[in-house]
Scaffold this motif. Structure first.
Motif, mmCIF file in Angstrom:
data_model
loop_
_atom_site.group_PDB
_atom_site.id
_atom_site.type_symbol
_atom_site.label_atom_id
_atom_site.label_comp_id
_atom_site.label_asym_id
_atom_site.label_seq_id
_atom_site.Cartn_x
_atom_site.Cartn_y
_atom_site.Cartn_z
ATOM 1 N N UNK A 75 8.213 17.270 4.890
ATOM 2 C CA UNK A 75 6.769 17.596 4.875
ATOM 3 C C UNK A 75 6.125 17.406 3.510
ATOM 4 N N UNK A 76 6.938 17.414 2.460
ATOM 5 C CA UNK A 76 6.383 17.253 1.116
ATOM 6 C C UNK A 76 6.202 15.782 0.723
ATOM 7 N N UNK A 77 6.622 14.844 1.564
ATOM 8 C CA UNK A 77 6.636 13.427 1.176
ATOM 9 C C UNK A 77 5.235 12.913 0.859
ATOM 10 N N UNK A 78 4.261 13.204 1.700
ATOM 11 C CA UNK A 78 2.898 12.721 1.476
ATOM 12 C C UNK A 78 2.314 13.307 0.198
ATOM 13 N N UNK A 79 2.567 14.606 -0.053
ATOM 14 C CA UNK A 79 2.059 15.239 -1.273
ATOM 15 C C UNK A 79 2.703 14.625 -2.510
ATOM 16 N N UNK A 80 4.013 14.358 -2.443
ATOM 17 C CA UNK A 80 4.705 13.739 -3.579
ATOM 18 C C UNK A 80 4.137 12.351 -3.857
ATOM 19 N N UNK A 81 3.876 11.600 -2.780
ATOM 20 C CA UNK A 81 3.308 10.264 -2.970
ATOM 21 C C UNK A 81 1.953 10.322 -3.663
ATOM 22 N N UNK A 110 0.330 8.088 -12.219
ATOM 23 C CA UNK A 110 0.285 6.718 -12.742
ATOM 24 C C UNK A 110 -1.124 6.340 -13.178
ATOM 25 N N UNK A 111 -2.099 6.706 -12.349
ATOM 26 C CA UNK A 111 -3.490 6.379 -12.700
ATOM 27 C C UNK A 111 -3.924 7.151 -13.946
ATOM 28 N N UNK A 112 -3.503 8.401 -14.057
ATOM 29 C CA UNK A 112 -3.880 9.213 -15.210
ATOM 30 C C UNK A 112 -3.275 8.661 -16.491
ATOM 31 N N UNK A 113 -2.006 8.219 -16.453
ATOM 32 C CA UNK A 113 -1.374 7.640 -17.634
ATOM 33 C C UNK A 113 -2.028 6.308 -18.004
ATOM 34 N N UNK A 114 -2.380 5.517 -16.990
ATOM 35 C CA UNK A 114 -3.055 4.246 -17.272
ATOM 36 C C UNK A 114 -4.427 4.486 -17.904
ATOM 37 N N UNK A 115 -5.150 5.508 -17.420
ATOM 38 C CA UNK A 115 -6.458 5.819 -18.010
ATOM 39 C C UNK A 115 -6.310 6.291 -19.450
ATOM 40 N N UNK A 116 -5.239 7.055 -19.742
ATOM 41 C CA UNK A 116 -5.009 7.507 -21.116
ATOM 42 C C UNK A 116 -4.726 6.327 -22.039
ATOM 43 N N UNK A 117 -3.969 5.335 -21.550
ATOM 44 C CA UNK A 117 -3.704 4.156 -22.371
ATOM 45 C C UNK A 117 -4.981 3.341 -22.610
#
Length: 283
Positions: free
Chosen positions: A132-138, A145-152
């Protein structure tokens, strides 16, 4: 990082600073105060200081997981949900509209936890049921990933923020500088001149000794005392093609020795020839 109970603490008294050279001693709603009024009343929500700010429910959930070094592929939902609800209860006291966004994520966490407590149902093909946690983990991994890319991207130098474009204004010279004559333009002018010479040439066979140096002197005499002379005026078409060739070679020799200049105002414009100006003549 500050503890969660301190995330939404509000300061209800004005921040006092030392007065230096008439600088404001406090700010209320962004307005400077140069003297503390005697009957000052500050509403409870006049000044709030948040030690930690989040950009949304996923940002808060990711912060709780990373701060406690939880495995994002095996999230302990009981602990995370308890801390998440603690934060939501605090922001509900100050901003109910903001808390509504976080309440939706809290309901999702409770739903996932309840599904984990129920016995798993196998699918019709006998495969293992999905966590049940699979969708939340995804969603969390994608958001991270998007947050790290925005920081770069934010670290990339930005014009106007990290550097300014240097601009240098150079005073233009008062003397106009004509563009250089291209070899193709000179060749085309010569071809047109040869074409015209063939139309008026006489079929007379004779031997004539032609000197390049002599025609160099002739060209210089024609240019003497004149500012500009058209390219075609330097050639005597009536004397035949041989004289034209020698005259053209003489003009090229003078240009090579920097005794004359060949100019053109713009593309496809008439070509002009003039004597080169020496430094002694300019002075």
């Amino acid at each position: 990082m500050a503890e969660l109970p301190a995330l939404a603490d509000a300061v209800t008294e004005p921040v006092l600073v030392e007065t230096i050279d008439g600088v404001a001693v406090a700010r209320l709603y962004g307005e400077p105060l140069f003297a503390m009024p005697q009957d000052l009343y500050i509403p409870p929500d006049a000044l709030e200081v948040f030690l930690e700010a989040f950009e949304g429910p996923l940002d808060l959930l990711l912060y709780l997981i990373r701060r406690q070094n939880f495995n994002i592929l095996d999230i302990p939902l009981a602990d995370v949900t308890r801390q998440y609800l603690s934060y939501v209860d605090q922001i509900r006291k100050h901003n109910l509209e903001l808390a509504s966004e976080y309440l939706l994520m809290a309901a999702m966490l409770i739903e996932i936890k309840s599904r984990m407590l129920l016995p798993p149902k196998k699918s019709e093909d006998g495969a293992e049921p999905e966590d049940p946690r699979a969708e939340l983990v995804r969603r969390l991994l994608e958001y991270e990933r998007i947050k790290l890319a925005a920081a770069k991207l934010d670290q990339v130098p930005v014009l106007g923020r990290d550097f300014l474009r240097a601009q240098v204004f150079v005073e233009q010279s008062l003397t106009p500088r004509f563009p250089d004559v291209a070899a193709d333009d000179l060749r085309a002018a010569w071809a047109e001149l040869i074409k015209r010479a063939k139309l008026v040439q006489h079929h007379k066979i004779s031997r004539e000794q032609l000197s390049v140096r002599e025609h160099m002197s002739i060209v210089l005499r024609r240019l003497q005392g004149r500012r500009f002379v058209e390219f075609e005026e330097l050639f005597d078409v009536s004397r035949g093609q041989q004289v034209l060739v020698v005259t053209f070679i003489a003009m090229l020799e003078l240009a090579r020795e920097r005794l004359l200049e060949i100019t053109q105002a713009e593309a496809f414009a008439p070509i002009y020839v003039r004597l080169a100006y020496s430094p002694t003549e300019i002075n």
